[in-house]
Design a protein around this motif. Sequence first.
Motif, PDB file in Angstrom:
ATOM      1  N   GLN A  70       0.813  -1.212   0.000  1.00 24.53           N
ATOM      2  CA  GLN A  70       0.000   0.000   0.000  1.00 24.53           C
ATOM      3  C   GLN A  70       0.852   1.269   0.000  1.00 24.53           C
ATOM      4  O   GLN A  70       0.443   2.302  -0.538  1.00 24.53           O
ATOM      5  CB  GLN A  70      -0.942   0.014   1.213  1.00 24.53           C
ATOM      6  N   SER A  71       2.026   1.210   0.582  1.00 20.08           N
ATOM      7  CA  SER A  71       2.904   2.381   0.623  1.00 20.08           C
ATOM      8  C   SER A  71       3.315   2.841  -0.769  1.00 20.08           C
ATOM      9  O   SER A  71       3.730   3.986  -0.955  1.00 20.08           O
ATOM     10  CB  SER A  71       4.154   2.078   1.459  1.00 20.08           C
ATOM     11  N   ALA A  72       3.186   1.956  -1.774  1.00 17.36           N
ATOM     12  CA  ALA A  72       3.573   2.305  -3.146  1.00 17.36           C
ATOM     13  C   ALA A  72       2.397   2.800  -3.978  1.00 17.36           C
ATOM     14  O   ALA A  72       2.576   3.287  -5.095  1.00 17.36           O
ATOM     15  CB  ALA A  72       4.206   1.088  -3.833  1.00 17.36           C
ATOM     16  N   TRP A  73       1.176   2.690  -3.451  1.00 12.43           N
ATOM     17  CA  TRP A  73       0.000   3.076  -4.233  1.00 12.43           C
ATOM     18  C   TRP A  73      -0.046   4.576  -4.483  1.00 12.43           C
ATOM     19  O   TRP A  73       0.431   5.370  -3.653  1.00 12.43           O
ATOM     20  CB  TRP A  73      -1.279   2.678  -3.506  1.00 12.43           C
ATOM     21  N   ASN A  74      -0.622   4.950  -5.611  1.00 14.10           N
ATOM     22  CA  ASN A  74      -0.862   6.363  -5.908  1.00 14.10           C
ATOM     23  C   ASN A  74      -2.141   6.766  -5.183  1.00 14.10           C
ATOM     24  O   ASN A  74      -3.247   6.594  -5.691  1.00 14.10           O
ATOM     25  CB  ASN A  74      -1.004   6.585  -7.416  1.00 14.10           C
ATOM     26  N   GLY A  91     -13.491   3.768   5.652  1.00 13.45           N
ATOM     27  CA  GLY A  91     -13.285   4.651   6.790  1.00 13.45           C
ATOM     28  C   GLY A  91     -11.970   5.401   6.705  1.00 13.45           C
ATOM     29  O   GLY A  91     -11.921   6.628   6.851  1.00 13.45           O
ATOM     30  N   SER A  92     -10.913   4.656   6.459  1.00 11.37           N
ATOM     31  CA  SER A  92      -9.594   5.262   6.348  1.00 11.37           C
ATOM     32  C   SER A  92      -9.520   6.241   5.182  1.00 11.37           C
ATOM     33  O   SER A  92      -8.949   7.326   5.291  1.00 11.37           O
ATOM     34  CB  SER A  92      -8.538   4.163   6.177  1.00 11.37           C
ATOM     35  N   GLN A  93     -10.128   5.854   4.051  1.00 11.10           N
ATOM     36  CA  GLN A  93     -10.082   6.707   2.868  1.00 11.10           C
ATOM     37  C   GLN A  93     -10.867   8.001   3.084  1.00 11.10           C
ATOM     38  O   GLN A  93     -10.402   9.086   2.738  1.00 11.10           O
ATOM     39  CB  GLN A  93     -10.645   5.956   1.665  1.00 11.10           C
ATOM     40  N   ARG A 234      -5.117   4.377  12.115  1.00 14.06           N
ATOM     41  CA  ARG A 234      -4.378   5.127  11.108  1.00 14.06           C
ATOM     42  C   ARG A 234      -3.254   4.267  10.551  1.00 14.06           C
ATOM     43  O   ARG A 234      -2.785   3.316  11.199  1.00 14.06           O
ATOM     44  CB  ARG A 234      -3.800   6.416  11.700  1.00 14.06           C
ATOM     45  N   VAL A 235      -2.850   4.607   9.330  1.00 16.37           N
ATOM     46  CA  VAL A 235      -1.809   3.843   8.639  1.00 16.37           C
ATOM     47  C   VAL A 235      -0.523   4.647   8.659  1.00 16.37           C
ATOM     48  O   VAL A 235      -0.514   5.837   8.303  1.00 16.37           O
ATOM     49  CB  VAL A 235      -2.212   3.546   7.181  1.00 16.37           C
ATOM     50  N   PHE A 236       0.566   4.018   9.087  1.00 17.18           N
ATOM     51  CA  PHE A 236       1.869   4.693   9.145  1.00 17.18           C
ATOM     52  C   PHE A 236       2.850   3.931   8.249  1.00 17.18           C
ATOM     53  O   PHE A 236       3.045   2.736   8.420  1.00 17.18           O
ATOM     54  CB  PHE A 236       2.390   4.730  10.583  1.00 17.18           C
ATOM     55  N   PHE A 237       3.451   4.654   7.317  1.00 17.10           N
ATOM     56  CA  PHE A 237       4.437   4.042   6.431  1.00 17.10           C
ATOM     57  C   PHE A 237       5.836   4.439   6.904  1.00 17.10           C
ATOM     58  O   PHE A 237       6.119   5.631   7.089  1.00 17.10           O
ATOM     59  CB  PHE A 237       4.235   4.507   4.988  1.00 17.10           C
ATOM     60  N   ALA A 238       6.690   3.451   7.086  1.00 16.85           N
ATOM     61  CA  ALA A 238       8.046   3.719   7.550  1.00 16.85           C
ATOM     62  C   ALA A 238       8.856   4.369   6.443  1.00 16.85           C
ATOM     63  O   ALA A 238       8.649   4.101   5.270  1.00 16.85           O
ATOM     64  CB  ALA A 238       8.699   2.420   7.984  1.00 16.85           C
TER      65      ALA A 238
END
Length: 238
Positions: A70-74, A91-93, A234-238
């Motif tokens: 998901q971290s690579a998605w546009n 919800g997140s979106q 929430r989503v956190f990308f390193a």
Amino acid sequence: MSSSLHSRLVDAVGKPIVSGATPAGTVMLAEDIEREQGVSRSVVREAVRVLASMGLVESIKRVGIRVRPQSAWNAFDPTLIRWRIAGTGKGSQLRSLTELRASVEPMAAELAAKHCPAAMSDELMRVAAQMRTVGRAGDLEHFLELDIEFHRLVLHGSGNEMFAKLDEVIAAVLSGRTDLGLMPTHPHETALQWHVDVADAIQGGHPDLARQSMELIMRRTIAEVESAWTDTPRVFFA
């Protein structure tokens, strides 16, 4: 190539990736997709090209079509946004897009009050007035069209080309909100007036008032839709 066939294949491969049914790291083969979906290799290639542009997949020579994390998605792709709103990621979106709107649109309104061409501000005023009439009538389908056009005009009227490029993104979240039943049957009278206030401030060249009125719209929007993301992590990308 049939555009409907192409769209069907993009949906068939893309939606399971976005929902998590086809997880990151999965390797798919073009010949398997061709056989399972009953399409030609050229349709598969074009669909993969579209999905790659969204950041969902990558083609690796002598390996196959690998699903990306998901971290690579546009995250700004309107089709991807629609899929997420319609699926388990709604919800997140909705939260991410609503927070984006609350950050960007008040500034866009302020800039529009300083820089918007007269013809564009006149059109904005016309749309805002029509929104009030249509909203009072409870015609949500027509109201959605006008609401999308209103916010598009504000973004474009800012004279900021990066804000303007968010018009399809915001259109997607406005449509999704309506589709999910998060819009009242009759939009609140105060919210309708705030849209007129934004348009009037832009037309009259009052940046502070334009920003303040748009902030009121955004606060109302958050209050109406935040139930959709209660307890959503929430989503956190390193």
